[in-house]
Structure formats: structure tokens, C-alpha cells
Write a protein that holds these residues in place. Structure first.
Motif, PDB file in Angstrom:
ATOM      1  N   PHE A  24       6.166  -8.847  -0.540  1.00 23.15           N
ATOM      2  CA  PHE A  24       7.378  -8.271  -1.108  1.00 23.15           C
ATOM      3  C   PHE A  24       8.533  -8.568  -0.163  1.00 23.15           C
ATOM      4  CE2 PHE A  24       5.813  -4.649  -4.058  1.00 23.15           C
ATOM      5  CZ  PHE A  24       5.008  -5.562  -4.729  1.00 23.15           C
ATOM      6  N   ILE A  25       9.727  -8.622  -0.717  1.00 22.19           N
ATOM      7  CA  ILE A  25      10.896  -8.827   0.124  1.00 22.19           C
ATOM      8  C   ILE A  25      11.896  -7.709  -0.114  1.00 22.19           C
ATOM      9  CG2 ILE A  25      10.575 -11.326   0.035  1.00 22.19           C
ATOM     10  CD1 ILE A  25      13.079 -11.429  -1.765  1.00 22.19           C
ATOM     11  N   ASP A  26      12.936  -7.692   0.693  1.00 22.88           N
ATOM     12  CA  ASP A  26      14.039  -6.749   0.536  1.00 22.88           C
ATOM     13  C   ASP A  26      15.307  -7.581   0.356  1.00 22.88           C
ATOM     14  OD1 ASP A  26      15.464  -4.328   0.567  1.00 22.88           O
ATOM     15  OD2 ASP A  26      15.839  -4.496   2.709  1.00 22.88           O
ATOM     16  N   GLY A  27      16.431  -6.937   0.246  1.00 24.23           N
ATOM     17  CA  GLY A  27      17.692  -7.656   0.208  1.00 24.23           C
ATOM     18  C   GLY A  27      18.180  -7.970   1.609  1.00 24.23           C
ATOM     19  N   GLY A  28      19.300  -8.657   1.688  1.00 24.94           N
ATOM     20  CA  GLY A  28      19.956  -8.897   2.963  1.00 24.94           C
ATOM     21  C   GLY A  28      19.233  -9.880   3.853  1.00 24.94           C
ATOM     22  N   VAL A  29      19.562  -9.802   5.148  1.00 24.50           N
ATOM     23  CA  VAL A  29      18.983 -10.714   6.133  1.00 24.50           C
ATOM     24  C   VAL A  29      17.478 -10.523   6.245  1.00 24.50           C
ATOM     25  CG1 VAL A  29      18.994 -11.358   8.567  1.00 24.50           C
ATOM     26  CG2 VAL A  29      21.134 -10.810   7.425  1.00 24.50           C
ATOM     27  N   THR A  30      17.028  -9.281   6.179  1.00 25.39           N
ATOM     28  CA  THR A  30      15.588  -9.011   6.239  1.00 25.39           C
ATOM     29  C   THR A  30      14.881  -9.661   5.060  1.00 25.39           C
ATOM     30  OG1 THR A  30      16.066  -6.880   7.289  1.00 25.39           O
ATOM     31  CG2 THR A  30      13.849  -7.201   6.427  1.00 25.39           C
ATOM     32  N   GLY A  31      15.515  -9.580   3.892  1.00 24.03           N
ATOM     33  CA  GLY A  31      14.928 -10.206   2.708  1.00 24.03           C
ATOM     34  C   GLY A  31      14.854 -11.715   2.834  1.00 24.03           C
ATOM     35  N   ILE A  32      15.890 -12.332   3.389  1.00 21.53           N
ATOM     36  CA  ILE A  32      15.877 -13.787   3.609  1.00 21.53           C
ATOM     37  C   ILE A  32      14.748 -14.162   4.563  1.00 21.53           C
ATOM     38  CG2 ILE A  32      17.183 -15.737   4.538  1.00 21.53           C
ATOM     39  CD1 ILE A  32      19.741 -14.269   3.671  1.00 21.53           C
ATOM     40  N   SER A  33      14.590 -13.376   5.625  1.00 22.97           N
ATOM     41  CA  SER A  33      13.528 -13.641   6.596  1.00 22.97           C
ATOM     42  C   SER A  33      12.151 -13.524   5.942  1.00 22.97           C
ATOM     43  CB  SER A  33      13.633 -12.666   7.773  1.00 22.97           C
ATOM     44  OG  SER A  33      14.892 -12.743   8.399  1.00 22.97           O
ATOM     45  N   LEU A  34      11.964 -12.478   5.143  1.00 26.53           N
ATOM     46  CA  LEU A  34      10.678 -12.279   4.468  1.00 26.53           C
ATOM     47  C   LEU A  34      10.404 -13.404   3.463  1.00 26.53           C
ATOM     48  CD1 LEU A  34      10.907  -8.428   3.831  1.00 26.53           C
ATOM     49  CD2 LEU A  34       9.210  -9.559   5.271  1.00 26.53           C
ATOM     50  N   LEU A  35      11.446 -13.828   2.756  1.00 21.03           N
ATOM     51  CA  LEU A  35      11.282 -14.877   1.754  1.00 21.03           C
ATOM     52  C   LEU A  35      10.886 -16.203   2.411  1.00 21.03           C
ATOM     53  CD1 LEU A  35      11.500 -15.820  -1.166  1.00 21.03           C
ATOM     54  CD2 LEU A  35      13.956 -16.152  -0.805  1.00 21.03           C
ATOM     55  N   ILE A  36      11.592 -16.572   3.475  1.00 20.82           N
ATOM     56  CA  ILE A  36      11.268 -17.827   4.177  1.00 20.82           C
ATOM     57  C   ILE A  36       9.870 -17.762   4.775  1.00 20.82           C
ATOM     58  CG2 ILE A  36      11.895 -19.306   6.123  1.00 20.82           C
ATOM     59  CD1 ILE A  36      14.807 -18.566   5.619  1.00 20.82           C
ATOM     60  N   SER A  37       9.517 -16.599   5.310  1.00 19.74           N
ATOM     61  CA  SER A  37       8.185 -16.424   5.889  1.00 19.74           C
ATOM     62  C   SER A  37       7.103 -16.579   4.826  1.00 19.74           C
ATOM     63  CB  SER A  37       8.082 -15.047   6.559  1.00 19.74           C
ATOM     64  OG  SER A  37       6.803 -14.837   7.105  1.00 19.74           O
ATOM     65  N   SER A  38       7.347 -16.034   3.624  1.00 21.07           N
ATOM     66  CA  SER A  38       6.362 -16.144   2.537  1.00 21.07           C
ATOM     67  C   SER A  38       6.188 -17.580   2.078  1.00 21.07           C
ATOM     68  CB  SER A  38       6.805 -15.271   1.347  1.00 21.07           C
ATOM     69  OG  SER A  38       6.848 -13.908   1.697  1.00 21.07           O
ATOM     70  N   ILE A  39       7.282 -18.342   2.084  1.00 19.14           N
ATOM     71  CA  ILE A  39       7.238 -19.722   1.601  1.00 19.14           C
ATOM     72  C   ILE A  39       6.647 -20.673   2.643  1.00 19.14           C
ATOM     73  CG2 ILE A  39       8.659 -21.667   0.829  1.00 19.14           C
ATOM     74  CD1 ILE A  39      10.651 -19.573  -0.279  1.00 19.14           C
ATOM     75  N   THR A  40       7.029 -20.481   3.916  1.00 15.47           N
ATOM     76  CA  THR A  40       6.674 -21.445   4.966  1.00 15.47           C
ATOM     77  C   THR A  40       5.561 -20.985   5.902  1.00 15.47           C
ATOM     78  OG1 THR A  40       8.335 -20.538   6.492  1.00 15.47           O
ATOM     79  CG2 THR A  40       9.064 -22.250   4.964  1.00 15.47           C
ATOM     80  N   ASN A  41       5.247 -19.671   5.849  1.00 18.24           N
ATOM     81  CA  ASN A  41       4.281 -19.059   6.777  1.00 18.24           C
ATOM     82  C   ASN A  41       4.780 -19.040   8.223  1.00 18.24           C
ATOM     83  OD1 ASN A  41       2.225 -18.366   4.921  1.00 18.24           O
ATOM     84  ND2 ASN A  41       1.508 -20.486   4.894  1.00 18.24           N
ATOM     85  N   TRP A  42       6.074 -19.231   8.423  1.00 17.99           N
ATOM     86  CA  TRP A  42       6.638 -19.061   9.754  1.00 17.99           C
ATOM     87  C   TRP A  42       6.620 -17.585  10.125  1.00 17.99           C
ATOM     88  CZ3 TRP A  42      11.631 -22.538   9.150  1.00 17.99           C
ATOM     89  CH2 TRP A  42      11.224 -23.867   9.047  1.00 17.99           C
ATOM     90  N   LEU A  95      10.750  -8.599  -9.173  1.00 18.54           N
ATOM     91  CA  LEU A  95      11.122  -7.306  -9.759  1.00 18.54           C
ATOM     92  C   LEU A  95      10.686  -6.153  -8.860  1.00 18.54           C
ATOM     93  CD1 LEU A  95      10.273  -7.980 -13.530  1.00 18.54           C
ATOM     94  CD2 LEU A  95      12.533  -7.831 -12.463  1.00 18.54           C
ATOM     95  N   TYR A  96       9.477  -6.245  -8.328  1.00 16.25           N
ATOM     96  CA  TYR A  96       9.027  -5.205  -7.389  1.00 16.25           C
ATOM     97  C   TYR A  96       9.889  -5.208  -6.124  1.00 16.25           C
ATOM     98  CZ  TYR A  96       4.823  -3.641  -9.845  1.00 16.25           C
ATOM     99  OH  TYR A  96       3.956  -3.082 -10.749  1.00 16.25           O
ATOM    100  N   SER A  97      10.329  -6.392  -5.720  1.00 16.08           N
ATOM    101  CA  SER A  97      11.191  -6.484  -4.544  1.00 16.08           C
ATOM    102  C   SER A  97      12.547  -5.831  -4.790  1.00 16.08           C
ATOM    103  CB  SER A  97      11.373  -7.957  -4.144  1.00 16.08           C
ATOM    104  OG  SER A  97      10.148  -8.532  -3.755  1.00 16.08           O
ATOM    105  N   ILE A  98      13.030  -5.906  -6.028  1.00 14.21           N
ATOM    106  CA  ILE A  98      14.274  -5.206  -6.367  1.00 14.21           C
ATOM    107  C   ILE A  98      14.081  -3.702  -6.208  1.00 14.21           C
ATOM    108  CG2 ILE A  98      15.863  -4.664  -8.254  1.00 14.21           C
ATOM    109  CD1 ILE A  98      15.461  -7.546  -9.244  1.00 14.21           C
ATOM    110  N   LEU A  99      12.908  -3.188  -6.612  1.00 10.48           N
ATOM    111  CA  LEU A  99      12.611  -1.765  -6.388  1.00 10.48           C
ATOM    112  C   LEU A  99      12.610  -1.441  -4.895  1.00 10.48           C
ATOM    113  CD1 LEU A  99       9.720  -0.904  -8.904  1.00 10.48           C
ATOM    114  CD2 LEU A  99      12.121  -0.227  -9.018  1.00 10.48           C
ATOM    115  N   THR A 100      12.055  -2.351  -4.102  1.00  7.87           N
ATOM    116  CA  THR A 100      12.066  -2.172  -2.647  1.00  7.87           C
ATOM    117  C   THR A 100      13.492  -2.065  -2.130  1.00  7.87           C
ATOM    118  OG1 THR A 100      10.026  -3.446  -2.427  1.00  7.87           O
ATOM    119  CG2 THR A 100      11.355  -3.168  -0.441  1.00  7.87           C
ATOM    120  N   TYR A 101      14.342  -2.967  -2.595  1.00 12.54           N
ATOM    121  CA  TYR A 101      15.748  -2.965  -2.176  1.00 12.54           C
ATOM    122  C   TYR A 101      16.448  -1.673  -2.577  1.00 12.54           C
ATOM    123  CZ  TYR A 101      20.737  -3.922  -2.530  1.00 12.54           C
ATOM    124  OH  TYR A 101      22.098  -3.830  -2.447  1.00 12.54           O
TER     125      TYR A 101
END
Length: 291
Positions: free
Chosen positions: A38-56, A176-182
Motif C-alpha cells: 500500500f502507498i500513501d500520498g506525498g513524498v512518502t507515497g512516492i517512496s513507497l511506490l518506487i520501492s514497490s516497483i523497483t524493490n529498492w 483505491l485502498y491506498s486512497i483510504l490510507t491517505y
């Protein structure tokens, strides 16, 4: 000397708030969001999204992506704010890297709600302590003078873009679940920053303003500010008549009691209510409205 003690005590409290916020955010991330992608909005969300895609590793991404925002904090606010933000983000990164938090649940709804709650608590406490661990608002403040959008609209636009990308890479359901998180995180941040008492300002316009004022002060034990105004419209003709405009700030839970009391005095009173983000001083917390 007394001022130094007060400042020292304040910095101790701020440090405790930031430290608690860091661990709360880390728990929300590693205990809920990261294991369930799951991700959140903002910078944290960007970090989570990139991590999910790249496994960094998220611990590295949070530092790298926040660097420009730390610079914005230095340029827009002050050096101390930027230093505190840098230290807080570095500590958050270290906590995420070295401390293992147990995965609390696999339930998607619980993950969205409580992951957002703990992350929002962490961000809010850090902001109360005088820094940020998510730099989205700093970016919005920087863009605002150069844009026709408000700060809130800029943040919303950024988050819409983040969740749009998340829907493409992680799937619509996860987005959609991530929007709930946000939503859970942003609401928690509002409570932490503004307090759990949501205040409401009430403006009362009535020909019986003196009687209404006395009732509010003596029966409801609330302070009243009186504005001198001019009434510009009557039932049939225009009336240029001086009138007192009453202004009262109360907690949200007390609005119905105040309104019903005013209407008992003057059923035709013109009453306007609107939310207030923060209140200091006055009679707000010295008394409660009697029921």
C-alpha cells in the motif's frame, strides 16, 4: 535565565514529539503498508511506490526523495528547520533499516485505516515538533506563488498523480485502498496539528443582540466579541440602521446548544457558523456549556 529554561523545556518536548513521530511512522510503514504494498500520498507515497516497483530499499528512497524538500525548507523557512528535518528523516531511515516491526495484519481494510493512522500520527507529531518527515507541503508552498492553484489544490493534484501511477503499476484495487490510507493519514494529521477539539465560529446578527449577548455570557459562560455593524436590508425597505454583530468561538459539540439558546431569545436571528483551525486564549476551555 527563565526564558532559557522555557526554551530548553520546549526543545525537549519538541524532541520527544519528533522521536515519537518517527517511530509511529516507521511502525505504520513496516507493520502495515510495506508488507501489503500500500502507498500513501506525498513524498512518502512516492517512496513507497518506487520501492514497490523497483524493490529498492524504502530507507534509502526516503532520504533521496526528501533532499530537494529539505533544501526548500532551508530556502523558504529557516536553517534550523531544515537541519531538524534532515536529522528527523535520517533517523527515520535508520529506524526503517535496522528495526524490524512485526506485520500486524493482512486485512486490506485494516491495513489502509491503521497504516494511515500510525503514519499520519508520525507526520503530525513531527510537524508539532518543528520539522517534517514528508515534504509535500513544502513543495506546495514553493509552487503556490507561481501558480493559480491554492496550497491545498496543489497537494491534491500531486496526490492524484501519485495514485494514478499507483493504479497503473499496482492495480486499481491497491490504488483505491491506498486512497483510504491517505485519507486516514491526512485526517489524523489534522487532529494532531489542530487538536481534537474542532472549533466553530458563530456570527449572530439580531435586533435583540444585547439580550442574546447577556444570555451567552451569563448562562452559557462564553466570551462574546461585539462588532459594530450597519444593517442594510429590512423586510420591505432598505434600513440603514446600526446593529451589534456578535462573534462567538466554541467547540463543535457545543454548537447546537448555542444555536438553540439564541433561537429561544430571537427565533429570527441570522446565525452563521464556520470552522476555525486553531484557537488560543479567551474563554474557550475555562468553562463548558451547561446542558
Amino acid at each position: 535565565m527563565k526564558r532559557r529554561r522555557v526554551n530548553f523545556r520546549k526543545e525537549i518536548i519538541n524532541t520527544l514529539l519528533i522521536t515519537t513521530g518517527i517511530f509511529s511512522a516507521a511502525f505504520g510503514l513496516k507493520g502495515f503498508l510495506i508488507p501489503n504494498e500500500f502507498i500513501d500520498g506525498g513524498v512518502t507515497g512516492i517512496s513507497l511506490l518506487i520501492s514497490s516497483i523497483t524493490n529498492w530499499p524504502i530507507s534509502i528512497l526516503i532520504i533521496v526523495i526528501n533532499v530537494p524538500f529539505i533544501w526548500l525548507g532551508y530556502k523558504r523557512i529557516n536553517k534550523l528547520y531544515a537541519i531538524k528535518t534532515l536529522i528527523a528523516i535520517l533517523i527515520l531511515s535508520l529506524v526503517l533499516y535496522f528495526i524490524n516491526f512485526p506485520q500486524v495484519t493482512n486485512d486490506k481494510l485494516l491495513t489502509a485505516v491503521f497504516g494511515g493512522f500510525f503514519l499520519g500520527t508520525g507526520i503530525g507529531l513531527a510537524m508539532r515538533g518543528g520539522c517534517v518527515i514528508d515534504g509535500t507541503e513544502l513543495l506546495a508552498v514553493y509552487i503556490n506563488p507561481k501558480s493559480f492553484l491554492s496550497v491545498g489544490q496543489i497537494i491534491l493534484t500531486i496526490n492524484i498523480a501519485i495514485f494514478g501511477v499507483a493504479a497503473f503499476f499496482l492495480g486499481v484495487q491497491s490504488a483505491l485502498y491506498s486512497i483510504l490510507t491517505y485519507l486516514a493519514a491526512s485526517q489524523t494529521i489534522n487532529y494532531i496539528i489542530q487538536g481534537f477539539d474542532e472549533y466553530t465560529a458563530v456570527t449572530i446578527i439580531s435586533p435583540k443582540s444585547e439580550l442574546v449577548k447577556n444570555v451567552i455570557i451569563r448562562q452559557l459562560h462564553r466570551g462574546v466579541t461585539v462588532y459594530k455593524g450597519e444593517r442594510g436590508f429590512g423586510k420591505n425597505t432598505i434600513e440603514d440602521k446600526d446593529i451589534d454583530i456578535l462573534y462567538v468561538v466554541i467547540t463543535r459539540l457545543d454548537v447546537s446548544r448555542l444555536v438553540s439558546t439564541v433561537q429561544q431569545v430571537d427565533p429570527n436571528a441570522f446565525i452563521i457558523t464556520h470552522s476555525v483551525s486553531e484557537v488560543k486564549g479567551g474563554l474557550i476551555k475555562r468553562h463548558v456549556l451547561s446542558h
